[in-house]
Design an enzyme around this catalytic site. Structure first.
Site, mmCIF file in Angstrom:
data_model
loop_
_atom_site.group_PDB
_atom_site.id
_atom_site.type_symbol
_atom_site.label_atom_id
_atom_site.label_comp_id
_atom_site.label_asym_id
_atom_site.label_seq_id
_atom_site.Cartn_x
_atom_site.Cartn_y
_atom_site.Cartn_z
ATOM 1 N N ARG A 41 4.680 14.130 37.020
ATOM 2 C CA ARG A 41 5.352 13.953 38.307
ATOM 3 C C ARG A 41 6.793 14.450 38.187
ATOM 4 O O ARG A 41 7.672 13.716 37.736
ATOM 5 C CB ARG A 41 5.350 12.476 38.702
ATOM 6 C CG ARG A 41 3.975 11.838 38.837
ATOM 7 C CD ARG A 41 4.161 10.376 39.252
ATOM 8 N NE ARG A 41 2.922 9.670 39.427
ATOM 9 C CZ ARG A 41 2.355 8.900 38.502
ATOM 10 N NH1 ARG A 41 2.928 8.757 37.316
ATOM 11 N NH2 ARG A 41 1.226 8.266 38.750
ATOM 12 N N GLU B 23 -5.821 15.565 48.311
ATOM 13 C CA GLU B 23 -5.343 14.255 48.750
ATOM 14 C C GLU B 23 -5.612 14.010 50.222
ATOM 15 O O GLU B 23 -5.471 12.886 50.698
ATOM 16 C CB GLU B 23 -3.829 14.157 48.532
ATOM 17 C CG GLU B 23 -3.377 14.418 47.113
ATOM 18 C CD GLU B 23 -1.869 14.510 47.017
ATOM 19 O OE1 GLU B 23 -1.244 13.461 46.828
ATOM 20 O OE2 GLU B 23 -1.330 15.626 47.138
ATOM 21 N N CYS C 80 -6.393 12.253 39.253
ATOM 22 C CA CYS C 80 -5.163 11.677 38.720
ATOM 23 C C CYS C 80 -4.710 10.441 39.476
ATOM 24 O O CYS C 80 -3.607 9.947 39.259
ATOM 25 C CB CYS C 80 -4.041 12.718 38.700
ATOM 26 S SG CYS C 80 -3.715 13.479 40.302
ATOM 27 N N ARG D 247 2.956 19.057 38.245
ATOM 28 C CA ARG D 247 2.893 19.072 39.703
ATOM 29 C C ARG D 247 4.245 19.464 40.269
ATOM 30 O O ARG D 247 5.278 18.943 39.842
ATOM 31 C CB ARG D 247 2.494 17.694 40.232
ATOM 32 C CG ARG D 247 2.365 17.635 41.753
ATOM 33 C CD ARG D 247 1.880 16.281 42.222
ATOM 34 N NE ARG D 247 2.866 15.232 42.044
ATOM 35 C CZ ARG D 247 2.642 13.939 42.290
ATOM 36 N NH1 ARG D 247 1.445 13.551 42.706
ATOM 37 N NH2 ARG D 247 3.591 13.041 42.116
ATOM 38 N N ASN E 136 -5.016 8.014 45.266
ATOM 39 C CA ASN E 136 -4.100 7.071 45.922
ATOM 40 C C ASN E 136 -3.863 7.479 47.372
ATOM 41 O O ASN E 136 -3.906 6.658 48.290
ATOM 42 C CB ASN E 136 -2.766 7.003 45.174
ATOM 43 C CG ASN E 136 -2.921 6.468 43.761
ATOM 44 O OD1 ASN E 136 -3.978 5.976 43.396
ATOM 45 N ND2 ASN E 136 -1.883 6.583 42.973
ATOM 46 N N ASP E 137 -3.614 8.774 47.580
ATOM 47 C CA ASP E 137 -3.415 9.263 48.945
ATOM 48 C C ASP E 137 -4.738 9.545 49.655
ATOM 49 O O ASP E 137 -4.853 9.306 50.860
ATOM 50 C CB ASP E 137 -2.550 10.525 48.945
ATOM 51 C CG ASP E 137 -1.060 10.199 49.026
ATOM 52 O OD1 ASP E 137 -0.724 9.106 49.506
ATOM 53 O OD2 ASP E 137 -0.239 11.034 48.610
ATOM 54 N N ARG F 273 -1.049 2.579 52.062
ATOM 55 C CA ARG F 273 -1.237 1.877 50.790
ATOM 56 C C ARG F 273 -0.039 1.017 50.413
ATOM 57 O O ARG F 273 -0.106 0.267 49.436
ATOM 58 C CB ARG F 273 -1.560 2.869 49.677
ATOM 59 C CG ARG F 273 -0.522 3.951 49.417
ATOM 60 C CD ARG F 273 -1.079 4.977 48.449
ATOM 61 N NE ARG F 273 -0.245 6.166 48.288
ATOM 62 C CZ ARG F 273 0.618 6.346 47.302
ATOM 63 N NH1 ARG F 273 0.777 5.419 46.389
ATOM 64 N NH2 ARG F 273 1.321 7.453 47.229
ATOM 65 N N HIS G 11 4.666 -9.872 45.380
ATOM 66 C CA HIS G 11 5.107 -8.824 44.469
ATOM 67 C C HIS G 11 5.087 -9.288 43.010
ATOM 68 O O HIS G 11 4.733 -8.525 42.116
ATOM 69 C CB HIS G 11 6.508 -8.356 44.842
ATOM 70 C CG HIS G 11 6.555 -7.557 46.105
ATOM 71 N ND1 HIS G 11 5.458 -6.882 46.588
ATOM 72 C CD2 HIS G 11 7.562 -7.313 46.979
ATOM 73 C CE1 HIS G 11 5.793 -6.259 47.712
ATOM 74 N NE2 HIS G 11 7.057 -6.507 47.968
#
Length: 577
Positions: free
Chosen positions: A298, A436, A507, A335, A459-460, A470, A191
């Site tokens: 978001r 997505e 995005c 969104r 991302n999705d 992910r 991390h």
């Protein structure tokens, strides 16, 4: 001069004085409890766990508000640890069965789990020891009343040294205060390494023994390209690295000349570069970095870290503020609520799911009968904000036409309610959806007939296409935005939308990746939305590309067999220009 070798975790050069992190610990000494002391001790432990969870939620939301999705995901993992019966439940069970104090039970259970992870022949699981260490230290600090405060303000930028940098600490690092860091443990997937890369802080990990040999005040050089730490180097070595550092700074500064320019290819084709935001303050970055709008607001972070849903007026004020901060002429895509998966809201009383990323989340949750009032409230707030600028509304995770139509029926209902109240809104506000889910990509030709635009959430889309969570670094090798399957879906979506005269944005993180931008440009993507830091490098890259040549390149890479082949092909093609 001493030279230490480790793993290059984040590129760049850093020079400065060392700050050796104090070890955060608590007294794990075992104390036997009387029978009447056990339940109060368990209550005390649970209260401290709740306080620790509150801290972590704030860190998660702060990271998300600053578009640091990687850190936000890490803290979601920490929150899941605090709900894990195999961890927290085991601690309380041990307190109950052995009548011992919370500190001792916490220390024992944590040590046992870390031993299990460390013994596994799997780098990902080994590196999850840092999560356990961080979470247990936070609970232990509350139990002991010592707190976890580490100074984060210094007279000049320092180079942090430690056994490990806890995610909760690395999330607070600022390049203005921390020039770089080096730690004893960790690898490229730890991390601390991931966060260092996301912040652009040079870092070397896996430098065994450095925390016990370096002293605060020693002069250090961090070479994040070669994975080297130099301790008290002579002046001539410092001078060499300062030249390297200056050259890198000059290269990065060259992006500034693109701040006031439009995003236009070398052959005159214009596209739009936008940014992703999580709160109204983030919208100020539009002018700061020369972006051309907000491609993703978001809204879920307005709903988090509170005990009740934000009111319509509160939401309206936040959305209006973002529109005004970005500039009335710039598009702002808002969104609707996207929770579930790794984002939970306590007052919604979301049921635990065995696979939340495939569960009751995003538009599915908003369309649920029990949540329609909440969804209508948000839709009214967005509609009211639409009168102040170029607002566009976007639904997340649409999978079927029926979901889209159900959402639009509620939007029509929200409009009717506002008209009845005499409230103003833009009745021509564009409405789009995120692509997505592979199912949505495959019926994009049908969906395009009923929307004004698409925004591809890679991302999705990547995780669902590749069947790879992910958040799980064990399958991180499958997180391949340039995989032929992903690119073919993107190509399908763009062609379907353009066939209906609709525009397409993106995005997800892929939109700002230099290896992906030429391909996306060639596929015909109209809008790229990314983190603010990626805007100017992307504009410079696009300015040197010819769309016609990229269209040819895109068709060529669609025939290749792997993400690695595509990445190498794109880099070779750009190098040959």
């Amino acid at each position: 001069m001493n030279e230490w070798k480790g793993i290059a975790a984040s590129t760049g050069y850093a020079l400065g004085k060392a700050y050796v992190l104090p070890e955060i610990s608590y007294d794990p000494s075992k104390r036997q409890l009387n029978a009447d002391e056990v339940e109060p001790e368990i209550r005390r432990f649970n209260e401290m766990v709740s306080l620790a969870a509150g801290d972590i939620r704030k860190l998660q939301e702060s990271a998300a508000a600053e578009n640091r999705d990687v850190q936000a995901a890490i803290f979601a993992t920490h929150l899941s640890l605090l709900r894990d019966p195999e961890y927290i439940g085991e601690v309380t069970q041990r307190m109950q069965e052995e009548a011992i104090n919370a500190e001792a039970a916490l220390s024992e259970v944590t040590a046992e789990l870390m031993d299990v992870f460390a013994a596994m022949d799997n780098d990902y699981l080994k590196e999850r020891c840092s999560d356990l260490r961080d979470v247990s230290a936070r609970i232990g600090a509350y139990l002991s009343g010592n707190g976890m405060a580490v100074p984060m303000e210094f007279p000049e930028p320092v180079i942090m040294i430690g056994m490990d940098l806890a995610p909760s600490l690395t999330a607070k690092l600022q390049p203005s205060q921390v020039a770089g860091f080096a730690v004893d443990i960790g690898g490229k997937t730890s991390h601390s390494a991931i966060i260092a890369r996301s912040l652009g802080i040079p870092a070397v990990v896996g430098v065994v023994g450095i925390s016990s040999c370096v002293q605060t005040g020693d002069f250090l050089i961090v070479d994040g390209h070669q994975g080297i730490i130099l301790v008290n180097p002579p002046d001539e070595v410092q001078d060499t690295y300062r030249v390297l550092q200056l050259a890198e700074t000059v290269r990065l500064a060259q992006y500034d000349r693109f701040r006031e320019l439009s995003t236009v290819t070398a052959d005159g084709h214009r596209v739009q570069l936008a940014i992703n935001i999580a709160n109204p303050q983030d919208a100020l970055a539009v002018s700061k970095v020369g972006a051309e709008g907000i491609g993703l607001y978001r809204t879920e972070f307005l709903f988090m870290d509170r005990d009740r849903m934000p009111s319509e007026d509160e939401q309206y004020a936040a959305y209006k503020a973002a529109v005004l901060a970005s500039g009335a002429e710039h598009p702002v895509i808002i969104r609707t609520l996207d929770v579930g998966g790794d984002k939970e809201i306590a007052y919604l009383q979301q049921a635990k799911e065995s696979n939340p990323f495939l569960g009751y989340r995003a538009i599915r949750l908003c369309l649920g009968e029990e949540n329609k009032a909440m969804f209508l409230t948000q839709l009214r707030a967005i509609l009211r904000a639409s009168q102040h600028g170029n607002v566009k509304l976007m639904y997340p995770m649409i999978t079927t036409l029926q979901e889209l139509r159900a959402a639009n029926r509620l939007l029509a209902e929200a409009k009717a309610e506002l008209r009845a109240q005499g409230e103003s809104y833009n009745d021509q506000m564009e409405v789009g959806i995120m692509i997505e889910v592979p199912a949505a990509a495959l019926i994009a030709d049908q969906l395009a007939k009923e929307v004004d635009f698409f925004s591809i959430g890679t991302n999705d889309l990547v995780q669902y296409t590749m069947a790879a969570d992910r958040m799980n670094e064990q399958v991180a090798y499958l997180t391949q935005p340039l995989h032929p399957a992903v690119l073919r879906l993107i190509d399908l979506v763009i062609r379907a939308a353009h066939g209906q005269g609709k525009w397409v944005g993106m995005c997800g993180e892929m939109a700002g990746h230099p290896d992906a931008i030429p391909v996306l440009l060639g596929l015909g993507l109209d809008e790229f939305s990314m983190s603010p830091a990626a805007v100017l490098p992307a504009r410079e890259l696009i300015a040197g590309l010819k769309r016609e040549a990229m269209a040819k390149l895109a068709q060529e890479v669609l025939q290749l067999e792997s993400a690695e082949d595509i990445e190498n092909y794109v880099r070779a093609a750009l190098h040959a220009r």
